[in-house]
Write an enzyme that holds these catalytic residues in place. Structure first.
Site, PDB file in Angstrom:
ATOM      1  N   LYS A   1       8.253  11.227  13.843  1.00 17.64           N
ATOM      2  CA  LYS A   1       7.160  11.989  13.213  1.00 17.64           C
ATOM      3  C   LYS A   1       6.105  11.039  12.663  1.00 17.64           C
ATOM      4  O   LYS A   1       4.903  11.221  12.859  1.00 17.64           O
ATOM      5  CB  LYS A   1       7.706  12.862  12.079  1.00 17.64           C
ATOM      6  CG  LYS A   1       6.637  13.385  11.118  1.00 17.64           C
ATOM      7  CD  LYS A   1       7.222  14.121   9.946  1.00 17.64           C
ATOM      8  CE  LYS A   1       7.768  13.291   8.849  1.00 17.64           C
ATOM      9  NZ  LYS A   1       6.797  12.799   7.868  1.00 17.64           N
ATOM     10  N   ASN A   2       6.552   9.985  11.977  1.00 15.52           N
ATOM     11  CA  ASN A   2       5.613   9.092  11.294  1.00 15.52           C
ATOM     12  C   ASN A   2       4.905   8.124  12.233  1.00 15.52           C
ATOM     13  O   ASN A   2       4.069   7.342  11.791  1.00 15.52           O
ATOM     14  CB  ASN A   2       6.326   8.352  10.162  1.00 15.52           C
ATOM     15  CG  ASN A   2       6.684   9.303   9.044  1.00 15.52           C
ATOM     16  OD1 ASN A   2       6.202  10.436   8.997  1.00 15.52           O
ATOM     17  ND2 ASN A   2       7.535   8.870   8.139  1.00 15.52           N
TER      18      ASN A   2
ATOM     19  N   ARG B   1       0.222  15.732   3.451  1.00 21.30           N
ATOM     20  CA  ARG B   1      -0.723  14.732   2.954  1.00 21.30           C
ATOM     21  C   ARG B   1      -1.110  13.724   4.022  1.00 21.30           C
ATOM     22  O   ARG B   1      -2.159  13.078   3.933  1.00 21.30           O
ATOM     23  CB  ARG B   1      -0.185  14.022   1.741  1.00 21.30           C
ATOM     24  CG  ARG B   1       1.247  13.656   1.806  1.00 21.30           C
ATOM     25  CD  ARG B   1       1.774  12.974   0.575  1.00 21.30           C
ATOM     26  NE  ARG B   1       0.828  12.087  -0.035  1.00 21.30           N
ATOM     27  CZ  ARG B   1       0.125  12.408  -1.130  1.00 21.30           C
ATOM     28  NH1 ARG B   1       0.293  13.566  -1.668  1.00 21.30           N
ATOM     29  NH2 ARG B   1      -0.704  11.558  -1.642  1.00 21.30           N
TER      30      ARG B   1
ATOM     31  N   CYS C   1       2.671  15.066  -5.256  1.00 22.90           N
ATOM     32  CA  CYS C   1       3.709  15.412  -4.264  1.00 22.90           C
ATOM     33  C   CYS C   1       5.048  15.346  -4.984  1.00 22.90           C
ATOM     34  O   CYS C   1       5.176  14.681  -6.007  1.00 22.90           O
ATOM     35  CB  CYS C   1       3.613  14.381  -3.145  1.00 22.90           C
ATOM     36  SG  CYS C   1       5.091  14.201  -2.174  1.00 22.90           S
TER      37      CYS C   1
ATOM     38  N   ARG D   1       1.367   9.439  -5.510  1.00 30.30           N
ATOM     39  CA  ARG D   1       0.881   9.070  -4.158  1.00 30.30           C
ATOM     40  C   ARG D   1      -0.650   9.092  -4.038  1.00 30.30           C
ATOM     41  O   ARG D   1      -1.204   9.841  -3.226  1.00 30.30           O
ATOM     42  CB  ARG D   1       1.518   9.950  -3.102  1.00 30.30           C
ATOM     43  CG  ARG D   1       3.039   9.867  -3.101  1.00 30.30           C
ATOM     44  CD  ARG D   1       3.676  10.689  -2.023  1.00 30.30           C
ATOM     45  NE  ARG D   1       3.548  10.091  -0.709  1.00 30.30           N
ATOM     46  CZ  ARG D   1       4.011  10.663   0.414  1.00 30.30           C
ATOM     47  NH1 ARG D   1       4.584  11.850   0.351  1.00 30.30           N
ATOM     48  NH2 ARG D   1       3.874  10.062   1.576  1.00 30.30           N
ATOM     49  N   PRO D   2      -1.364   8.260  -4.796  1.00 37.26           N
ATOM     50  CA  PRO D   2      -2.823   8.232  -4.677  1.00 37.26           C
ATOM     51  C   PRO D   2      -3.253   7.677  -3.318  1.00 37.26           C
ATOM     52  O   PRO D   2      -2.436   7.106  -2.599  1.00 37.26           O
ATOM     53  CB  PRO D   2      -3.226   7.264  -5.802  1.00 37.26           C
ATOM     54  CG  PRO D   2      -2.040   6.370  -5.969  1.00 37.26           C
ATOM     55  CD  PRO D   2      -0.830   7.218  -5.669  1.00 37.26           C
TER      56      PRO D   2
ATOM     57  N   ASP E   1      12.936   6.350   2.961  1.00 38.63           N
ATOM     58  CA  ASP E   1      13.212   7.626   3.635  1.00 38.63           C
ATOM     59  C   ASP E   1      14.680   7.788   4.005  1.00 38.63           C
ATOM     60  O   ASP E   1      15.071   8.834   4.526  1.00 38.63           O
ATOM     61  CB  ASP E   1      12.338   7.766   4.891  1.00 38.63           C
ATOM     62  CG  ASP E   1      10.861   7.891   4.546  1.00 38.63           C
ATOM     63  OD1 ASP E   1      10.027   7.761   5.455  1.00 38.63           O
ATOM     64  OD2 ASP E   1      10.549   8.093   3.361  1.00 38.63           O
TER      65      ASP E   1
ATOM     66  N   ARG F   1       9.980  20.170   8.710  1.00 35.05           N
ATOM     67  CA  ARG F   1       8.770  19.350   8.780  1.00 35.05           C
ATOM     68  C   ARG F   1       9.001  18.066   9.564  1.00 35.05           C
ATOM     69  O   ARG F   1       8.084  17.507  10.153  1.00 35.05           O
ATOM     70  CB  ARG F   1       8.302  18.978   7.367  1.00 35.05           C
ATOM     71  CG  ARG F   1       7.810  20.137   6.526  1.00 35.05           C
ATOM     72  CD  ARG F   1       7.171  19.615   5.264  1.00 35.05           C
ATOM     73  NE  ARG F   1       6.174  18.597   5.590  1.00 35.05           N
ATOM     74  CZ  ARG F   1       5.474  17.968   4.649  1.00 35.05           C
ATOM     75  NH1 ARG F   1       5.707  18.240   3.379  1.00 35.05           N
ATOM     76  NH2 ARG F   1       4.578  17.051   4.982  1.00 35.05           N
TER      77      ARG F   1
HETATM   78  C1  EPZ Z   1       4.522   6.813   4.581  1.00 36.43           C
HETATM   79  O1  EPZ Z   1       3.889   7.515   3.506  1.00 36.43           O
HETATM   80  C2  EPZ Z   1       5.491   7.821   5.217  1.00 36.43           C
HETATM   81  N1  EPZ Z   1       4.733   8.951   5.697  1.00 36.43           N
HETATM   82  C3  EPZ Z   1       6.506   8.272   4.176  1.00 36.43           C
HETATM   83  O2  EPZ Z   1       7.466   9.119   4.826  1.00 36.43           O
HETATM   84  C4  EPZ Z   1       7.257   7.059   3.650  1.00 36.43           C
HETATM   85  O3  EPZ Z   1       8.117   7.457   2.616  1.00 36.43           O
HETATM   86  C5  EPZ Z   1       6.246   6.030   3.096  1.00 36.43           C
HETATM   87  O4  EPZ Z   1       5.270   5.685   4.091  1.00 36.43           O
HETATM   88  C6  EPZ Z   1       6.939   4.735   2.675  1.00 36.43           C
HETATM   89  O5  EPZ Z   1       7.663   4.185   3.710  1.00 36.43           O
HETATM   90  C7  EPZ Z   1       4.065   8.838   6.883  1.00 36.43           C
HETATM   91  O6  EPZ Z   1       4.062   7.832   7.554  1.00 36.43           O
HETATM   92  C8  EPZ Z   1       3.315  10.057   7.343  1.00 36.43           C
HETATM   93  P1  EPZ Z   1       2.655   4.539   1.254  1.00 36.43           P
HETATM   94  P2  EPZ Z   1       2.599   6.888   2.794  1.00 36.43           P
HETATM   95  O7  EPZ Z   1       1.175   4.652   1.241  1.00 36.43           O
HETATM   96  O8  EPZ Z   1       1.829   6.075   3.763  1.00 36.43           O
HETATM   97  C9  EPZ Z   1       1.399   3.686  -3.252  1.00 36.43           C
HETATM   98  C10 EPZ Z   1       8.803  11.020   5.152  1.00 36.43           C
HETATM   99  O9  EPZ Z   1       9.805  11.401   4.504  1.00 36.43           O
HETATM  100  N2  EPZ Z   1      -0.008   3.837  -2.808  1.00 36.43           N
HETATM  101  O10 EPZ Z   1       3.253   3.433   2.071  1.00 36.43           O
HETATM  102  O11 EPZ Z   1       1.915   7.994   2.097  1.00 36.43           O
HETATM  103  C11 EPZ Z   1       2.187   5.002  -3.163  1.00 36.43           C
HETATM  104  O12 EPZ Z   1       1.971   5.806  -4.281  1.00 36.43           O
HETATM  105  C12 EPZ Z   1       7.585  10.482   4.380  1.00 36.43           C
HETATM  106  O13 EPZ Z   1       8.715  11.052   6.376  1.00 36.43           O
HETATM  107  C13 EPZ Z   1      -1.028   3.646  -3.711  1.00 36.43           C
HETATM  108  O14 EPZ Z   1      -0.797   3.362  -4.878  1.00 36.43           O
HETATM  109  O15 EPZ Z   1       3.279   5.930   1.719  1.00 36.43           O
HETATM  110  C14 EPZ Z   1       3.621   4.508  -3.033  1.00 36.43           C
HETATM  111  O16 EPZ Z   1       4.151   4.262  -4.296  1.00 36.43           O
HETATM  112  C15 EPZ Z   1       7.697  10.667   2.913  1.00 36.43           C
HETATM  113  N3  EPZ Z   1      -2.303   3.805  -3.268  1.00 36.43           N
HETATM  114  C16 EPZ Z   1       3.457   3.214  -2.244  1.00 36.43           C
HETATM  115  O17 EPZ Z   1       2.088   2.830  -2.352  1.00 36.43           O
HETATM  116  C17 EPZ Z   1      -2.613   4.129  -1.969  1.00 36.43           C
HETATM  117  O18 EPZ Z   1      -3.796   4.271  -1.624  1.00 36.43           O
HETATM  118  C18 EPZ Z   1       3.815   3.341  -0.760  1.00 36.43           C
HETATM  119  O19 EPZ Z   1       3.174   4.479  -0.255  1.00 36.43           O
HETATM  120  C19 EPZ Z   1      -1.562   4.303  -1.069  1.00 36.43           C
HETATM  121  C20 EPZ Z   1      -0.251   4.150  -1.493  1.00 36.43           C
END
Ligand code: EPZ
Length: 419
Positions: free
Chosen positions: A11-12, A85, A109, A114-115, A304, A396
């Site tokens: 999916k990702n 998102r 979320c 998750r900003p 995950d 999902r």
């Molecule tokens: C991706 O989410 C995955 N989703 C998530 O999978 C996964 O848990 C996550 O990466 C971490 O591996 C998809 O690929 C669609 P991040 P993403 O940006 O990109 C902080 C699932 O179950 N952050 O890597 O949204 C954030 O808050 C889902 O399939 C900022 O602060 O995650 C977090 O603490 C859930 N500012 C950390 O970084 C930003 O602009 C990592 O988040 C972006 C992120």
């Protein structure tokens, strides 16, 4: 539980691949796209934008053809973004190719705040003007320009959004402290097939030489490493023997290493699976040992897989400490597991699991995608019947999970509210 399970596409990896098609007017054909709800949500969003797409069932997953010849309106509405998102992944491609995008801010979320500040900061560095109004972010640019950008926090979709945007920027972009996930690497592979010049995907430093135009291509999405990991734990927690087919063991190195230390030995079977990809075989390994883990960015132990691992630890001898370093609120499943008899104490980003405790079936509810997977695993290990509410979460990201589990010998069925 015994038997074999064939892993679906990731999916990702499929989500960013679909949005990458916005970068060209030509046709992009994707294979091995999982039949999960998040993909349908994104397709609705792309069609809202004016993109043509068609779906064909194939032996494995779906074939999706996408053609973003023109754009009706560069808006990702709240109604769709609030459902998923990852819709934010249209932002980079839209502003890079069409010079404008209006995307609803994703909001909070279940698993954390998750900003998307890093996505926006990076687009600003590429030359986009960012503004906010009525819950939407507006991005405008008269052509993007290559730049150097350092991620204060490693972000998977942040890296993907900027990699896509920089592919059509003038000049060279260097993304530092970038995410190394296999899904990021798969996207870079697709973009390079579309004519982009991306180097270093899979490392913390990605260099993108912008080009003036991208073209169509055909691409097969990688297998879902999280789905594969979930089924490995299903076998381990039920003491079953399982063959996990059409997966890439290399993408699961950290998971396989931890499972090995716990007493779950999954070995790679030589040769290709008849379904393509590789095969992992897991055999019953006797008593499960408790082991502390800490989630990390790839190639560390994936967040995950944390919830599924917690369920496994409820059946291991001894205490284990699970530290969640990526998201600030990703232990919602612990309370539901406790309702089934698990002994878990959560404090901030740490959870202490004391095992082995017998689980008993109960009425429980899922709060997010991976939490729902962990509850299904608990139901498989529990005595008696477990009824999981809000399973729409699991649809999902898991394709036909109850059918796959039934083929492995599980007694699991989908019941509607009225039953
Ligand atoms: C991706 O989410 C995955 N989703 C998530 O999978 C996964 O848990 C996550 O990466 C971490 O591996 C998809 O690929 C669609 P991040 P993403 O940006 O990109 C902080 C699932 O179950 N952050 O890597 O949204 C954030 O808050 C889902 O399939 C900022 O602060 O995650 C977090 O603490 C859930 N500012 C950390 O970084 C930003 O602009 C990592 O988040 C972006 C992120």
């Amino acid at each position: 539980m015994q038997g074999r399970v064939v892993i679906s596409g990731a999916k990702n990896a499929a989500l960013p691949a679909l949005t990458a098609a916005l970068l060209t007017e030509d046709r992009v054909i994707l294979h091995n796209v999982p039949r999960v709800r998040d993909i349908s949500t994104l397709r609705s969003l792309l069609e809202d934008l004016g993109v043509d797409s068609s779906v064909t069932h194939e032996a494995h997953g779906n074939r999706i053809e996408i053609e973003a010849r023109q754009l009706l309106n560069p808006v990702a509405p709240y109604e769709l973004v609030k459902q998923m998102r990852a819709s934010v992944l249209v932002l980079g491609p839209l502003v890079a190719r069409f010079g404008q995008a209006r995307v609803s801010l994703p909001g909070g979320c279940a698993i954390g705040v998750r900003p998307i500040n890093l996505h926006l900061k990076g687009l600003e560095k590429l030359g986009a003007k960012i503004s906010f109004d009525h819950g939407y972010v507006q991005a405008r640019a008269n052509g993007l320009r290559g730049t150097d950008f350092y991620f204060d926090t490693i972000s998977v979709t942040g890296t993907e959004n900027l990699m896509m945007a920089a592919s059509l920027a003038e000049g060279v972009t260097e993304l530092e402290n970038a995410a190394r996930e296999p899904e990021v690497q798969d996207l870079a592979c697709l973009l390079n097939k579309m004519g982009a010049h991306i180097e270093g995907a899979g490392t913390h430093k990605i260099r993108i030489h912008g080009v003036s135009r991208l073209h169509g291509t055909e691409h097969t999405i990688i297998p879902d490493r999280i789905e594969a990991g979930t089924f490995l734990i299903a076998a381990a927690i039920t003491g079953g023997e399982l063959q996990v087919e059409r997966c890439i063991p290399e993408h699961l190195t950290a998971v396989l290493a931890r499972l090995g230390e716990v007493g779950v030995h999954a070995v790679q079977v030589a040769g290709e699976s008849s379904n393509g990809g590789q095969i992992l075989r897991v055999k019953p390994g006797g008593k499960l040992r408790a082991l502390d883990i800490s989630t990390e960015e790839y190639p560390g132990f994936p967040t995950d897989m944390q919830a599924q691992y917690m369920t496994l630890m409820t059946q291991a001898g001894g205490s284990s400490v699970i530290t969640e370093t990526i998201f600030e609120n990703r232990f919602m499943h612990a309370l539901e597991l406790a309702r089934m008899g698990a002994d878990i104490t959560v404090s901030g980003r740490c959870a202490v699991v004391r095992g082995k405790t017998p689980l008993s079936g109960a009425k429980i509810q899922a709060s997010d995608l991976r939490a729902s997977a962990s509850l299904v695993l608990a139901g498989l290990a529990a005595e008696g019947e477990t009824l999981i509410d809000r399973v729409y979460h699991i649809d999902r990201g898991y394709e036909r999970i109850e059918e796959k589990l039934t083929l492995m010998g599980a007694k699991i069925s989908r019941v509607s509210e009225s039953d």
